[in-house]
Design a protein around this motif. Structure first.
Motif, PDB file in Angstrom:
ATOM      1  N   TRP D 110       6.344   8.357 -20.417  1.00 35.59           N
ATOM      2  CA  TRP D 110       6.092   7.685 -19.146  1.00 35.59           C
ATOM      3  C   TRP D 110       6.675   6.259 -19.126  1.00 35.59           C
ATOM      4  N   LYS D 111       6.579   5.599 -20.275  1.00 31.87           N
ATOM      5  CA  LYS D 111       7.002   4.192 -20.327  1.00 31.87           C
ATOM      6  C   LYS D 111       8.403   4.008 -20.871  1.00 31.87           C
ATOM      7  N   TRP D 112       9.057   5.068 -21.222  1.00 32.99           N
ATOM      8  CA  TRP D 112      10.411   5.000 -21.772  1.00 32.99           C
ATOM      9  C   TRP D 112      11.306   4.072 -20.959  1.00 32.99           C
ATOM     10  N   SER D 113      11.287   4.258 -19.645  1.00 35.65           N
ATOM     11  CA  SER D 113      12.243   3.535 -18.791  1.00 35.65           C
ATOM     12  C   SER D 113      11.923   2.043 -18.693  1.00 35.65           C
ATOM     13  N   GLN D 114      10.726   1.653 -19.142  1.00 37.30           N
ATOM     14  CA  GLN D 114      10.441   0.203 -19.180  1.00 37.30           C
ATOM     15  C   GLN D 114      11.181  -0.467 -20.329  1.00 37.30           C
ATOM     16  N   PHE D 115      11.648   0.326 -21.285  1.00 34.92           N
ATOM     17  CA  PHE D 115      12.248  -0.267 -22.479  1.00 34.92           C
ATOM     18  C   PHE D 115      13.708   0.114 -22.663  1.00 34.92           C
ATOM     19  N   PHE D 116      14.087   1.223 -22.071  1.00 33.01           N
ATOM     20  CA  PHE D 116      15.482   1.668 -22.192  1.00 33.01           C
ATOM     21  C   PHE D 116      16.084   1.792 -20.798  1.00 33.01           C
ATOM     22  N   ASP D 117      17.339   1.383 -20.655  1.00 24.83           N
ATOM     23  CA  ASP D 117      17.943   1.450 -19.327  1.00 24.83           C
ATOM     24  C   ASP D 117      18.748   2.732 -19.126  1.00 24.83           C
ATOM     25  N   PHE D 118      18.470   3.727 -19.950  1.00 29.49           N
ATOM     26  CA  PHE D 118      19.072   5.052 -19.725  1.00 29.49           C
ATOM     27  C   PHE D 118      17.949   6.082 -19.937  1.00 29.49           C
ATOM     28  N   PRO D 119      18.099   7.241 -19.313  1.00 24.65           N
ATOM     29  CA  PRO D 119      16.978   8.186 -19.387  1.00 24.65           C
ATOM     30  C   PRO D 119      16.905   8.901 -20.730  1.00 24.65           C
ATOM     31  N   LEU D 120      15.759   9.496 -20.977  1.00 22.69           N
ATOM     32  CA  LEU D 120      15.573  10.329 -22.154  1.00 22.69           C
ATOM     33  C   LEU D 120      16.549  11.499 -22.122  1.00 22.69           C
ATOM     34  N   ALA D 121      17.171  11.779 -23.250  1.00 20.13           N
ATOM     35  CA  ALA D 121      18.053  12.945 -23.324  1.00 20.13           C
ATOM     36  C   ALA D 121      17.230  14.224 -23.421  1.00 20.13           C
ATOM     37  N   TYR D 122      16.119  14.116 -24.092  1.00 17.63           N
ATOM     38  CA  TYR D 122      15.195  15.254 -24.190  1.00 17.63           C
ATOM     39  C   TYR D 122      13.827  14.707 -24.591  1.00 17.63           C
ATOM     40  N   PRO D 123      12.782  15.456 -24.320  1.00 18.15           N
ATOM     41  CA  PRO D 123      11.438  14.907 -24.564  1.00 18.15           C
ATOM     42  C   PRO D 123      11.052  14.957 -26.039  1.00 18.15           C
ATOM     43  N   PRO D 124      10.567  13.852 -26.553  1.00 19.53           N
ATOM     44  CA  PRO D 124      10.206  13.753 -27.975  1.00 19.53           C
ATOM     45  C   PRO D 124       8.821  14.330 -28.237  1.00 19.53           C
ATOM     46  N   ALA D 125       8.557  14.661 -29.491  1.00 21.37           N
ATOM     47  CA  ALA D 125       7.212  15.100 -29.878  1.00 21.37           C
ATOM     48  C   ALA D 125       6.794  14.416 -31.171  1.00 21.37           C
ATOM     49  N   PHE D 126       5.495  14.353 -31.391  1.00 22.05           N
ATOM     50  CA  PHE D 126       4.927  13.744 -32.589  1.00 22.05           C
ATOM     51  C   PHE D 126       3.969  14.737 -33.236  1.00 22.05           C
ATOM     52  N   ASP D 127       3.906  14.715 -34.567  1.00 30.68           N
ATOM     53  CA  ASP D 127       2.842  15.484 -35.209  1.00 30.68           C
ATOM     54  C   ASP D 127       1.656  14.547 -35.447  1.00 30.68           C
ATOM     55  N   ALA D 128       0.529  15.095 -35.807  1.00 31.99           N
ATOM     56  CA  ALA D 128      -0.653  14.271 -36.082  1.00 31.99           C
ATOM     57  C   ALA D 128      -1.435  14.918 -37.198  1.00 31.99           C
ATOM     58  N   ARG D 129      -2.059  14.072 -37.995  1.00 34.46           N
ATOM     59  CA  ARG D 129      -2.952  14.599 -39.031  1.00 34.46           C
ATOM     60  C   ARG D 129      -4.139  13.660 -39.156  1.00 34.46           C
ATOM     61  N   CYS D 130      -5.145  14.169 -39.784  1.00 36.01           N
ATOM     62  CA  CYS D 130      -6.393  13.444 -39.934  1.00 36.01           C
ATOM     63  C   CYS D 130      -6.642  13.260 -41.428  1.00 36.01           C
ATOM     64  N   VAL D 131      -6.818  12.033 -41.865  1.00 31.61           N
ATOM     65  CA  VAL D 131      -7.129  11.791 -43.273  1.00 31.61           C
ATOM     66  C   VAL D 131      -8.387  10.930 -43.332  1.00 31.61           C
ATOM     67  N   VAL D 132      -9.186  11.157 -44.336  1.00 34.36           N
ATOM     68  CA  VAL D 132     -10.517  10.570 -44.386  1.00 34.36           C
ATOM     69  C   VAL D 132     -10.643   9.702 -45.629  1.00 34.36           C
ATOM     70  N   TYR D 133     -11.176   8.486 -45.466  1.00 28.09           N
ATOM     71  CA  TYR D 133     -11.332   7.580 -46.609  1.00 28.09           C
ATOM     72  C   TYR D 133     -12.771   7.101 -46.726  1.00 28.09           C
ATOM     73  N   PRO D 134     -13.372   7.320 -47.889  1.00 28.12           N
ATOM     74  CA  PRO D 134     -14.794   6.983 -48.049  1.00 28.12           C
ATOM     75  C   PRO D 134     -15.082   5.488 -48.187  1.00 28.12           C
ATOM     76  N   THR D 135     -14.195   4.727 -48.785  1.00 29.11           N
ATOM     77  CA  THR D 135     -14.530   3.311 -49.007  1.00 29.11           C
ATOM     78  C   THR D 135     -13.552   2.381 -48.297  1.00 29.11           C
ATOM     79  N   ASP D 136     -13.989   1.128 -48.136  1.00 29.09           N
ATOM     80  CA  ASP D 136     -13.113   0.121 -47.545  1.00 29.09           C
ATOM     81  C   ASP D 136     -11.863  -0.061 -48.401  1.00 29.09           C
ATOM     82  N   GLN D 137     -12.046  -0.028 -49.706  1.00 25.14           N
ATOM     83  CA  GLN D 137     -10.898  -0.214 -50.589  1.00 25.14           C
ATOM     84  C   GLN D 137      -9.891   0.924 -50.387  1.00 25.14           C
ATOM     85  N   ASN D 138     -10.381   2.140 -50.282  1.00 22.61           N
ATOM     86  CA  ASN D 138      -9.473   3.265 -50.031  1.00 22.61           C
ATOM     87  C   ASN D 138      -8.706   3.061 -48.724  1.00 22.61           C
TER      88      ASN D 138
END
Ligand SMILES: Nc1nc2c(ncn2[C@H]2C[C@H](O)[C@@H](COP(=O)(O)OP(=O)(O)OP(=O)(O)O)O2)c(=O)[nH]1
Ligand SMILES: Nc1nc2c(ncn2[C@H]2C[C@H](O)[C@@H](COP(=O)(O)OP(=O)(O)OP(=O)(O)O)O2)c(=O)[nH]1
Ligand SMILES: Nc1nc2c(ncn2[C@H]2C[C@H](O)[C@@H](COP(=O)(O)OP(=O)(O)OP(=O)(O)O)O2)c(=O)[nH]1
Ligand SMILES: Nc1nc2c(ncn2[C@H]2C[C@H](O)[C@@H](COP(=O)(O)OP(=O)(O)OP(=O)(O)O)O2)c(=O)[nH]1
Ligand SMILES: O=P(O)(O)OP(=O)(O)OP(=O)(O)O
Ligand SMILES: O=P(O)(O)OP(=O)(O)OP(=O)(O)O
Ligand SMILES: O=P(O)(O)OP(=O)(O)OP(=O)(O)O
Ligand SMILES: O=P(O)(O)OP(=O)(O)OP(=O)(O)O
Ligand SMILES: [Mg+2]
Ligand SMILES: [Mg+2]
Ligand SMILES: [Mg+2]
Ligand SMILES: [Mg+2]
Ligand SMILES: [Mg+2]
Ligand SMILES: [Mg+2]
Ligand SMILES: [Mg+2]
Ligand SMILES: [Mg+2]
Ligand SMILES: [Mg+2]
Ligand SMILES: [Mg+2]
Ligand SMILES: [Mg+2]
Ligand SMILES: [Mg+2]
Lengths: 258, 258, 258, 258
Positions: D110-138
């Motif tokens: 949606w915001k691509w065009s606010q930063f680039f003055d040419f259109p997207l060539a194709y729509p990008p995708a991202f993967d996501a994962r969830c990682v868990v840390y028990p302590t502040d130090q971790n």
């Protein structure tokens, strides 16, 4: 040989490794010990032979698995606490649970006759589960939860069986009299009706059994010089005291150290 | 009472329910039975007392848990197959594993003296794991995998101990001679060197033990009429035969029925 | 460099691989599309622009992931069915869910202007989940569940908006009139009050959209001979019909083939 | 209606709740951004338009989910840190991952065009994962891991593209020259060959972007009195500095507070 053709099924095993750097608690609990205790005429509400047997089995488990740093037992259950950094069985949950519960059960049956002068009517079983705690406070709260639970049950049972055994109430009547009552009432009941000061009841019944690894100075005889010196020895100590307050942990800060 | 304050720790238990409509296999395996079998002088390579004990424990487990429809055992292991639609313990993985392994262990120790005329040197333990199979074919392949594994091990062990016990080879020498050899070689070796036709070895050693629920016609005496009639009775049948091919399953199609 | 010191944290990632040989369904659903559809003046109860956009995004997802063999969409949701033997991303649940939902969302925003002649008021989001089905029947029941759900909602919505838009009832009044009524009543209401035969409503609204891979004969021009021949071409076909009954699946048995 | 018959399939959804009282990190990463950055002529090694876009999307995500207390981004990835006590979506892992990655992607397009003055060539995708840390130090070690990784990559890329763009080496030649070299060598190379003091490179390139919630004093005009006063306002602050050492965290102890 056809093996290769079938070996693919091994890959259906899913990884059940436990999050790193967390306390691992394996809690086992007797299956249907309401019936088991009654079938073996356990003393009510607490049978010291049964408690002794539980504790000796827990010690055997701790003897086998060095990563268990402490354990708390009461009634037909025991909780084993594995240190956060342990890599025992690569932290595989089912390996940890199953090996501990199986070894415990094995000792229970094997050592039964050391504590009871009649044979087992049938072989007992225990379930096991694995629970994970990220912080020291969570672990302490877990142990407090078990001790508080033990206290509530034991105070209730002490009243219940006093009413039944000493005042000849039926089980229903005893239940009805205790229903919804608070601790104060029960303490008062024990004192006024039965002359029992609950605080003087056996600590192991009121507080359960806490086992932990520590070192102790023991006298060792040097045969050459025929003199005894004190040496540090690793032992598993058993106490029956409050583990909810801070004092216990302050005095044994090594227990929660990494 | 302080309980409420601590009870939150109960919510750290994570749900370990098993996917519905899948076969559940709980496999248990003796911990360090290399040492255990040697400490108790098990006959090599197969000790029928030990196998009998394993099977009787498996039967006890099946007697307790009606949802186990079949089981396969060999050496120090047993696989219990729970029907796909089971809701035993809400399909909680750790409950299923732990109760089965604990009960098995308990019977093992309790019944030891029925099979051995000397006492246990120390109490044995078993691990347990839970594996899930979505299709009947996957389940059959699992059982085939275990039987194929059993076959390979047993053929090897039969050769190995023949070489050691009858030709006085050292363990190292026997190992060296068998290394990398195929089934044909081993069959030939047994026949030419020891006059053993492997196919005539005891079926239970070659095929393991397969237990399953079925019904059997048994004669029942009617006291009034003093005549016997045949009645269907539920039994746990034990066979030692090939379960890899289709025939076994065609003849017992009810085993995989829902 | 300090990296090695910190790299241990990577091992806190837990394995989330999905059981093998099961159908994997990734269902995505618009977040707060009640608000989103209203903020963008979607036609009530069904906006064909919105449905077209959903379908074109689903096609793009199927174009990217060859292991998705079929997909079913309705309202603000789409279910993508990954074949049982897939090893896409090693069957890692979070990889599958996240890549699919991200790509879908990306196309939704990117292609918005092809379907709507006004810009997005704000960027939409979708959630995603992974559900696993062991048998073909379970998978079919899943798809039936979604289509039945779609039918119920659409019949209700068709009545609701007819009452509101054509009979000027308030939303509350329309809700009150429909509360607890059965399908027959709603069909009758549409017919008698609004002259609507629900069965003549657009199939895509009544049945949702089912996408699946198949092959089609397409005319191909051979430039040398200047003649056209029919060649098999892989296509993603879209249908709006009953997928609950057996007929659909009998005619397309390849869909459930391994 | 047939729905009830199918609704059972809903129970195949397995609980994926995350252990309580742990830090939850959702890391997203661009899918195939090697190709995407090249297809959109990203400046090498760092394109500030792309980085700005990433950061503005991360802000939007933080704006939507108040339980994200900080986030760290570099290259095509962003890590969102959810506070340990969060009960957002009942800590359901797939809900958290999917909603965050979908919203991020949506803003990216949606915001691509606010930063680039040419259109997207194709729509990008991202993967996501969830990682868990028990302590502040971790958790700190996790963030240190990402920053150290970013540093290593950026130093390498800075050298690589200098060799390619300024000394006209081929990609292969540049790779060969850098292979196995240490930081010191690369710093020296940049200085002696290209007059670049790496420490003077843009902090956002060297350190990545760290976003966190804090409060700021902002001047507010009181219309009645026409005077301005300073008021505390909640803001998301962005810094590009070392987050590996203790100082950063000492100065912002509230970040790790419960
Ligand atoms: N008389 C007597 N009973 C005991 C003693 N220790 C445990 N029990 C009994 C009291 C309870 O009925 C039972 C433990 O309670 P549980 O909640 O574990 O129930 P139970 O084991 O029957 O069922 P479960 O299979 O654990 O769900 O064991 C004892 O020392 N003396
Ligand atoms: N002599 C003899 N040995 C047996 C018999 N049944 C099992 N064993 C021994 C042979 C193997 O060393 C062992 C089973 O192999 P495993 O792979 O289960 O090894 P083990 O239990 O030692 O280790 P583990 O704790 O399962 O990893 O038990 C028997 O009937 N006779
Ligand atoms: N007017 C109109 N509304 C639609 C259309 N498609 C979907 N919607 C609306 C109707 C529902 O309010 C909503 C879908 O229902 P959901 O149960 O998914 O609820 P919603 O997305 O609001 O909440 P959620 O974040 O999924 O829990 O989207 C359409 O074509 N036209
Ligand atoms: N030229 C340029 N490239 C960038 C910039 N930011 C990221 N990239 C490129 C460099 C890397 O090839 C890629 C990020 O590396 P990854 O390890 O995430 O690989 P990639 O996304 O290609 O594969 P993946 O799908 O994540 O496994 O994105 C930038 O600002 N400028
Ligand atoms: O025990 P092994 O060596 O036969 O092999 P495994 O049982 O697959 O190994 P583990 O008991 O560690 O899962
Ligand atoms: O066994 P209970 O009744 O004390 O309670 P629980 O142990 O939490 O129940 P379960 O054994 O079914 O987990
Ligand atoms: O994506 P990579 O190669 O940087 O490494 P990874 O992210 O750990 O690998 P994956 O995305 O497959 O988890
Ligand atoms: O989103 P709903 O209300 O249709 O129902 P659900 O999708 O089962 O609930 P959730 O999205 O919380 O899993
Ligand atoms: Mg219980
Ligand atoms: Mg019990
Ligand atoms: Mg109990
Ligand atoms: Mg093993
Ligand atoms: Mg073994
Ligand atoms: Mg074995
Ligand atoms: Mg929902
Ligand atoms: Mg929705
Ligand atoms: Mg919806
Ligand atoms: Mg990656
Ligand atoms: Mg990437
Ligand atoms: Mg990356």
């Amino acid at each position: 040989m056809a093996q290769s053709k079938f070996e693919y099924v091994r890959n259906f095993e899913l990884d059940d490794s436990i999050l790193k750097n967390c306390w691992i608690v394996i809690r086992i609990d007797g299956k249907g010990f309401h019936k088991f205790s009654s079938a073996h005429n356990f003393v009510k509400p607490n049978d010291n032979r049964a408690l002794d047997l539980m504790n000796v089995c827990a010690r055997a488990v701790m003897g086998e698995f060095g990563d268990i740093v402490m354990a708390y037992g009461e009634s037909d259950e025991f909780s084993f606490v594995i240190r956060r950094s342990s890599s025992l069985y690569s932290r595989r949950s089912s390996k940890l649970s199953s090996c501990i519960v199986s070894l415990f059960t094995s000792h229970y049956v094997w050592k039964w006759s050391q504590f009871f002068d009649f044979p087992l009517a049938y072989p007992p079983a225990f379930d096991a589960r694995c629970v994970v705690y990220p912080t020291d406070q969570n672990l302490r709260d877990y142990l407090s939860w078990r001790q508080a639970d033990s206290h509530i049950n034991n105070l209730y049972n002490t009243c219940f069986w006093a009413l039944v055994q000493k005042k000849n109430l039926s089980c229903k009547e005893a239940e009805a009299q205790l229903k919804g009552t608070l601790s104060d009432y029960k303490n008062e009941l024990l004192f006024s009706e039965f002359g029992i000061n609950y605080n003087n009841e056996q600590p192991r019944h009121r507080k359960g059994s806490f086992l932990f690894r520590t070192t102790e100075k023991v006298p060792v005889l040097d045969k050459r010089t025929n003199s005894t010196t004190l040496k540090q020895k690793k032992v598993i100590q058993e106490v029956h005291q409050d583990i909810i307050g801070d004092q216990f942990w302050k005095e044994r800060s090594f227990l929660l150290d990494p």
